[in-house]
Design a protein around this motif. Structure first.
Motif, mmCIF file in Angstrom:
data_model
loop_
_atom_site.group_PDB
_atom_site.id
_atom_site.type_symbol
_atom_site.label_atom_id
_atom_site.label_comp_id
_atom_site.label_asym_id
_atom_site.label_seq_id
_atom_site.Cartn_x
_atom_site.Cartn_y
_atom_site.Cartn_z
ATOM 1 N N GLY A 181 3.759 30.937 93.356
ATOM 2 C CA GLY A 181 2.209 31.936 93.849
ATOM 3 C C GLY A 181 1.334 31.779 92.151
ATOM 4 N N PHE A 182 1.526 32.656 91.446
ATOM 5 C CA PHE A 182 0.923 32.691 90.056
ATOM 6 C C PHE A 182 0.691 31.806 89.644
ATOM 7 C CE2 PHE A 182 1.089 32.027 85.537
ATOM 8 C CZ PHE A 182 -0.136 32.915 85.753
ATOM 9 N N LEU A 183 1.790 30.219 89.863
ATOM 10 C CA LEU A 183 1.103 29.183 89.171
ATOM 11 C C LEU A 183 0.347 28.545 90.233
ATOM 12 C CD1 LEU A 183 4.973 27.465 88.004
ATOM 13 C CD2 LEU A 183 2.481 28.961 87.161
ATOM 14 N N ARG A 184 0.071 28.030 91.506
ATOM 15 C CA ARG A 184 -0.468 27.739 92.188
ATOM 16 C C ARG A 184 -1.782 28.135 92.360
ATOM 17 N NH1 ARG A 184 1.981 24.792 96.100
ATOM 18 N NH2 ARG A 184 3.597 24.743 96.627
ATOM 19 N N ASN A 185 -1.425 29.776 92.483
ATOM 20 C CA ASN A 185 -3.222 30.862 91.308
ATOM 21 C C ASN A 185 -4.133 30.376 90.423
ATOM 22 O OD1 ASN A 185 -2.657 31.954 94.932
ATOM 23 N ND2 ASN A 185 -1.848 33.721 93.719
ATOM 24 N N TRP A 186 -3.610 29.738 89.210
ATOM 25 C CA TRP A 186 -3.669 29.918 87.991
ATOM 26 C C TRP A 186 -4.111 28.495 87.898
ATOM 27 C CZ3 TRP A 186 -4.162 32.632 83.868
ATOM 28 C CH2 TRP A 186 -4.311 32.024 82.718
ATOM 29 N N VAL A 187 -3.855 27.743 88.698
ATOM 30 C CA VAL A 187 -4.416 25.552 88.715
ATOM 31 C C VAL A 187 -5.783 26.656 89.417
ATOM 32 C CG1 VAL A 187 -4.045 23.438 89.040
ATOM 33 C CG2 VAL A 187 -2.205 25.446 88.173
ATOM 34 N N ARG A 188 -5.765 26.852 90.774
ATOM 35 C CA ARG A 188 -7.123 26.929 91.861
ATOM 36 C C ARG A 188 -7.945 27.567 90.848
ATOM 37 N NH1 ARG A 188 -3.135 29.121 96.021
ATOM 38 N NH2 ARG A 188 -2.215 27.012 96.997
ATOM 39 N N GLU A 189 -7.980 28.604 89.953
ATOM 40 C CA GLU A 189 -8.567 29.068 89.771
ATOM 41 C C GLU A 189 -9.104 28.791 87.867
ATOM 42 O OE1 GLU A 189 -7.783 33.446 88.922
ATOM 43 O OE2 GLU A 189 -6.874 34.455 90.945
ATOM 44 N N GLY A 191 -7.846 25.023 86.630
ATOM 45 C CA GLY A 191 -8.308 23.679 86.975
ATOM 46 C C GLY A 191 -6.813 23.181 86.062
ATOM 47 N N ASP A 192 -5.919 24.204 85.436
ATOM 48 C CA ASP A 192 -4.670 23.255 84.326
ATOM 49 C C ASP A 192 -3.922 24.586 84.787
ATOM 50 O OD1 ASP A 192 -2.871 21.761 83.029
ATOM 51 O OD2 ASP A 192 -4.522 22.257 81.439
ATOM 52 N N LEU A 193 -2.598 24.324 84.015
ATOM 53 C CA LEU A 193 -1.568 25.295 84.107
ATOM 54 C C LEU A 193 -1.459 25.755 82.870
ATOM 55 C CD1 LEU A 193 1.326 22.777 84.777
ATOM 56 C CD2 LEU A 193 0.728 24.676 86.347
ATOM 57 N N PRO A 194 -1.138 26.882 82.481
ATOM 58 C CA PRO A 194 -1.642 27.900 81.475
ATOM 59 C C PRO A 194 -0.305 27.382 80.097
ATOM 60 C CG PRO A 194 0.063 28.855 83.295
ATOM 61 C CD PRO A 194 -0.873 27.715 84.110
ATOM 62 N N PRO A 195 -0.572 27.793 78.942
ATOM 63 C CA PRO A 195 -0.339 26.627 77.880
ATOM 64 C C PRO A 195 1.398 27.459 77.980
ATOM 65 C CG PRO A 195 -1.434 28.675 76.896
ATOM 66 C CD PRO A 195 -1.951 28.419 78.839
ATOM 67 N N ILE A 196 1.661 28.847 78.757
ATOM 68 C CA ILE A 196 3.149 29.624 78.464
ATOM 69 C C ILE A 196 4.307 28.594 79.318
ATOM 70 C CG2 ILE A 196 2.394 31.642 78.063
ATOM 71 C CD1 ILE A 196 2.311 32.179 80.632
ATOM 72 N N VAL A 197 3.213 27.527 80.538
ATOM 73 C CA VAL A 197 4.354 26.756 81.199
ATOM 74 C C VAL A 197 5.330 25.597 80.627
ATOM 75 C CG1 VAL A 197 4.624 25.559 82.445
ATOM 76 C CG2 VAL A 197 2.615 27.571 82.892
ATOM 77 N N ARG A 198 6.702 25.557 80.875
ATOM 78 C CA ARG A 198 6.883 24.137 80.519
ATOM 79 C C ARG A 198 6.976 23.158 81.527
ATOM 80 N NH1 ARG A 198 12.558 27.853 79.344
ATOM 81 N NH2 ARG A 198 11.779 28.998 78.381
ATOM 82 N N ARG A 199 5.527 22.401 81.300
ATOM 83 C CA ARG A 199 5.667 21.053 82.148
ATOM 84 C C ARG A 199 6.840 20.015 81.900
ATOM 85 N NH1 ARG A 199 -0.517 20.743 81.991
ATOM 86 N NH2 ARG A 199 -1.145 22.329 81.060
ATOM 87 N N SER A 200 7.866 20.077 81.428
ATOM 88 C CA SER A 200 8.849 19.472 82.161
ATOM 89 C C SER A 200 9.706 19.486 82.811
ATOM 90 C CB SER A 200 9.334 18.637 80.257
ATOM 91 O OG SER A 200 9.401 19.926 80.001
ATOM 92 N N ARG A 205 7.109 19.246 88.464
ATOM 93 C CA ARG A 205 6.391 17.771 88.596
ATOM 94 C C ARG A 205 6.941 17.483 90.280
ATOM 95 N NH1 ARG A 205 11.231 16.357 84.601
ATOM 96 N NH2 ARG A 205 12.119 15.598 85.850
ATOM 97 N N ARG A 206 7.212 18.821 90.784
ATOM 98 C CA ARG A 206 7.607 18.707 92.681
ATOM 99 C C ARG A 206 6.362 19.005 92.807
ATOM 100 N NH1 ARG A 206 12.919 20.602 92.320
ATOM 101 N NH2 ARG A 206 12.228 22.699 92.075
ATOM 102 N N LEU A 207 5.516 20.529 92.282
ATOM 103 C CA LEU A 207 4.679 20.757 93.116
ATOM 104 C C LEU A 207 3.306 19.783 92.404
ATOM 105 C CD1 LEU A 207 4.863 24.164 91.258
ATOM 106 C CD2 LEU A 207 4.697 23.970 94.010
ATOM 107 N N THR A 208 3.725 19.459 91.267
ATOM 108 C CA THR A 208 1.946 18.362 90.578
ATOM 109 C C THR A 208 2.569 16.908 91.319
ATOM 110 O OG1 THR A 208 2.661 18.559 88.736
ATOM 111 C CG2 THR A 208 1.524 20.032 88.974
ATOM 112 N N GLY A 209 3.453 16.956 92.094
ATOM 113 C CA GLY A 209 3.707 15.632 92.536
ATOM 114 C C GLY A 209 2.355 14.367 92.309
ATOM 115 N N GLY A 210 1.385 15.250 93.017
ATOM 116 C CA GLY A 210 -0.096 13.726 93.607
ATOM 117 C C GLY A 210 -1.038 14.432 92.452
ATOM 118 N N GLY A 211 -0.388 15.190 90.787
ATOM 119 C CA GLY A 211 -1.262 15.932 89.988
ATOM 120 C C GLY A 211 -1.276 16.896 90.498
ATOM 121 N N LEU A 212 -2.564 17.318 89.924
ATOM 122 C CA LEU A 212 -2.573 19.090 89.762
ATOM 123 C C LEU A 212 -3.111 19.412 90.659
ATOM 124 C CD1 LEU A 212 -3.777 19.631 86.769
ATOM 125 C CD2 LEU A 212 -1.589 20.535 87.211
ATOM 126 N N ASP A 213 -4.088 18.278 91.494
ATOM 127 C CA ASP A 213 -4.393 18.865 93.236
ATOM 128 C C ASP A 213 -3.876 19.430 94.137
ATOM 129 O OD1 ASP A 213 -7.177 17.745 92.060
ATOM 130 O OD2 ASP A 213 -7.322 15.814 92.861
#
Length: 216
Positions: A181-189, A191-200, A205-213
């Protein structure tokens, strides 16, 4: 001449948020650890870990840790080399310890089911130090349990700081609904993931299958 034995363990390999911490603990007599009730950090409450860390500070000959940030973790995960990263950090910790104490043997909790294969990554770089790589060493070897407490308490304090800076993201583990929930809300506010996230992480990848949209 006193002979010193070390233990190495990590905390935070699995979360999608925050760093991983690897720690080394060194002592000349592991019976000292048994006498104060040292055991795997996962079997202790936060209060129990903090209490034991204070005890460890008084009885360990040497202790140290390394914080591994998400950006570094990602770089190795993309190369399918997370175990190699841990091995490199273990070598670094052993090297720093050797400048201070006569370290002759190190027990390491292996992240690889093939503990010998993981140990071999370390042995080639630490000279005459005997490396004993084991699965579940954090439960079986008191000095590794001590290292697990150091790593866990250190990481928990970092996570508390990140909560104060970024807000409540829960445990940071992919299975935690608060984290997702935090990740979803952060991106909505933002437009990108916070730097504390492991993007790999596959979670991202599942949450951003279609990109950050996909978050929006």
């Amino acid at each position: 001449m006193r002979v010193f034995v070390g233990g190495i363990d990590e905390a935070g390999r699995g979360p999608v948020i925050g760093p991983m911490v690897m720690a080394i603990a060194v002592i000349d007599d592991m019976d000292k650890l048994k006498n104060v009730g040292v055991r795997d950090s996962k079997e202790l409450s936060p209060q129990g870990r903090s209490r034991l860390l204070n005890v460890l500070r008084s009885i360990l000959t040497y202790m140290d840790y390394e914080v591994i940030e998400p950006e570094t973790i990602d770089r190795y995960v993309y190369l399918n080399a997370l175990n190699k990263l841990e091995a490199e950090v273990a070598v670094k910790l052993i090297g720093r310890a050797l400048r201070i104490v006569n370290l002759v043997r190190v027990y390491i909790d292996s992240p690889d089911p093939n503990a010998k294969r993981y140990g071999d990554l370390i042995r080639r770089s630490v000279g005459s130090v005997e490396v004993i790589s084991m699965n579940k060493a954090d439960k079986l070897i008191p000095i590794v349990s001590a290292a697990s407490i150091i790593a866990k308490v250190t990481r928990d304090s970092i996570i508390e700081e990140l909560h104060r800076e970024y807000g409540d993201f829960g445990s940071g583990y992919p299975s935690d609904p608060r984290t997702i929930g935090f990740l979803r809300n952060w991106v909505r506010e933002h437009g990108d993931l916070p730097p504390i996230v492991r993007r790999s992480w596959s979670t991202i990848r599942r949450l951003t299958g279609g990109g950050l949209d996909a978050f929006l």
